[in-house]
Design a protein around this motif. Structure first.
Motif, PDB file in Angstrom:
ATOM      1  N   ARG A   1     -51.973-107.745 -69.185  1.00  0.00           N
ATOM      2  CA  ARG A   1     -51.620-107.212 -70.487  1.00  0.00           C
ATOM      3  C   ARG A   1     -50.156-107.489 -70.824  1.00  0.00           C
ATOM      4  O   ARG A   1     -49.816-107.792 -71.967  1.00  0.00           O
ATOM      5  CB  ARG A   1     -51.911-105.712 -70.539  1.00  0.00           C
ATOM      6  N   VAL A   2     -49.267-107.378 -69.834  1.00  0.00           N
ATOM      7  CA  VAL A   2     -47.860-107.731 -70.058  1.00  0.00           C
ATOM      8  C   VAL A   2     -47.752-109.206 -70.424  1.00  0.00           C
ATOM      9  O   VAL A   2     -47.060-109.576 -71.382  1.00  0.00           O
ATOM     10  CB  VAL A   2     -47.010-107.405 -68.815  1.00  0.00           C
ATOM     11  N   GLY A   3     -48.433-110.066 -69.656  1.00  0.00           N
ATOM     12  CA  GLY A   3     -48.394-111.495 -69.957  1.00  0.00           C
ATOM     13  C   GLY A   3     -48.932-111.800 -71.341  1.00  0.00           C
ATOM     14  O   GLY A   3     -48.378-112.637 -72.071  1.00  0.00           O
ATOM     15  N   GLU A   4     -50.011-111.115 -71.717  1.00  0.00           N
ATOM     16  CA  GLU A   4     -50.608-111.317 -73.035  1.00  0.00           C
ATOM     17  C   GLU A   4     -49.635-110.934 -74.140  1.00  0.00           C
ATOM     18  O   GLU A   4     -49.535-111.630 -75.168  1.00  0.00           O
ATOM     19  CB  GLU A   4     -51.881-110.483 -73.143  1.00  0.00           C
ATOM     20  N   GLU A   5     -48.921-109.837 -73.946  1.00  0.00           N
ATOM     21  CA  GLU A   5     -47.955-109.383 -74.943  1.00  0.00           C
ATOM     22  C   GLU A   5     -46.754-110.325 -75.038  1.00  0.00           C
ATOM     23  O   GLU A   5     -46.233-110.572 -76.121  1.00  0.00           O
ATOM     24  CB  GLU A   5     -47.474-107.974 -74.587  1.00  0.00           C
ATOM     25  N   LEU A   6     -46.319-110.861 -73.898  1.00  0.00           N
ATOM     26  CA  LEU A   6     -45.077-111.648 -73.875  1.00  0.00           C
ATOM     27  C   LEU A   6     -45.276-113.116 -74.192  1.00  0.00           C
ATOM     28  O   LEU A   6     -44.321-113.800 -74.578  1.00  0.00           O
ATOM     29  CB  LEU A   6     -44.393-111.514 -72.507  1.00  0.00           C
ATOM     30  N   ILE A   7     -46.499-113.627 -74.027  1.00  0.00           N
ATOM     31  CA  ILE A   7     -46.706-115.062 -74.199  1.00  0.00           C
ATOM     32  C   ILE A   7     -46.342-115.505 -75.617  1.00  0.00           C
ATOM     33  O   ILE A   7     -45.843-116.620 -75.827  1.00  0.00           O
ATOM     34  CB  ILE A   7     -48.167-115.454 -73.845  1.00  0.00           C
TER      35      ILE A   7
END
Length: 229
Positions: free
Chosen positions: A150-156
């Motif tokens: 979820r962090v990766g999804e938000e930051l990508i």
């Protein structure tokens, strides 16, 4: 990966996520995370994080192997064995490319002390997967999968001006990692309906505890945590 919404569905994983939404919000608001995307994160803080993450992942891979050994189906055993191997082969190889760029010698990493939060988190994980049931272990390892996805999804979508931080974002925000997490969530939702209330409550407590440790891990890195004595 869509945000769970209890108003439309009611799977076990979505109920778990609903319980830890405030923790995820706190993670996203943490200056360590915002520093990745705006490029202001101190490289020494990132180096501390990566070194501790290597220590963490070594024990996380062991935890996955134990959960796999307790899985009720051969498919579950095979999945977690594969994920454990992927951590060693893929994520640690990413760190090997990052370590020299941030001033750490991979050969000297074992001399970097394991920080208090890292030790506490991995000790809790290993105690839970070894001493608890398959479901206890599954719940304990789930936040690391899911929160990072979820962090990766938000930051990508935000990206980073720093190529080192961008590489980290790409590793967790990509389709490959999302597919890995999806496998675990599907298993979670198959298991959830089979649990008795006491089993579900115990597993949920493990899930919430390790979700809290995820926030603590980022925070400890940001503080460059060390043993006080």
């Amino acid at each position: 990966m869509e945000t769970p919404d209890e108003s439309t569905t009611n799977t076990w994983s979505q109920r778990l996520w609903h319980e830890t939404e405030p923790i995820f919000s706190a993670i996203m608001a943490h200056p360590f995370i915002s520093g990745l995307t705006d490029g202001t994160l101190d490289p020494e803080v990132f180096a501390h994080y990566v070194a501790q993450d290597v220590h963490y992942l070594r024990d996380y891979a062991r935890a996955l192997a134990v959960v796999g050994a307790k899985a009720p189906t051969l498919a579950g055993t095979a999945m977690f064995a594969r994920h454990s191997a992927e951590i060693v082969e893929v994520e640690l190889s990413l760190h090997e490319t990052l370590l020299p760029e941030i001033g750490l010698d991979p050969a000297e990493l074992d001399r970097v002390p394991v920080a208090p939060t890292t030790r506490a988190y991995t000790s809790y994980l290993l105690a839970t997967v070894y001493g608890g049931s398959f479901v206890d272990g599954l719940a304990a390892i789930l936040p690391c999968y899911w929160i990072y996805a979820r962090v990766g999804e938000e930051l990508i979508g935000r990206g980073s001006p720093d190529s080192r931080y961008q590489r980290w974002i790409d590793s967790y925000g990509g389709d490959e990692f999302a597919a890995t997490v999806k496998e675990v969530l599907e298993l979670t939702d198959r298991v959830g309906p089979t649990l008795k209330p006491a089993e579900e409550a115990a597993a949920r407590a493990h899930y919430v505890t390790t979700a809290r440790y995820e926030w603590m891990f980022f925070d400890a890195a940001h503080r460059r945590e060390a043993w006080p004595v």
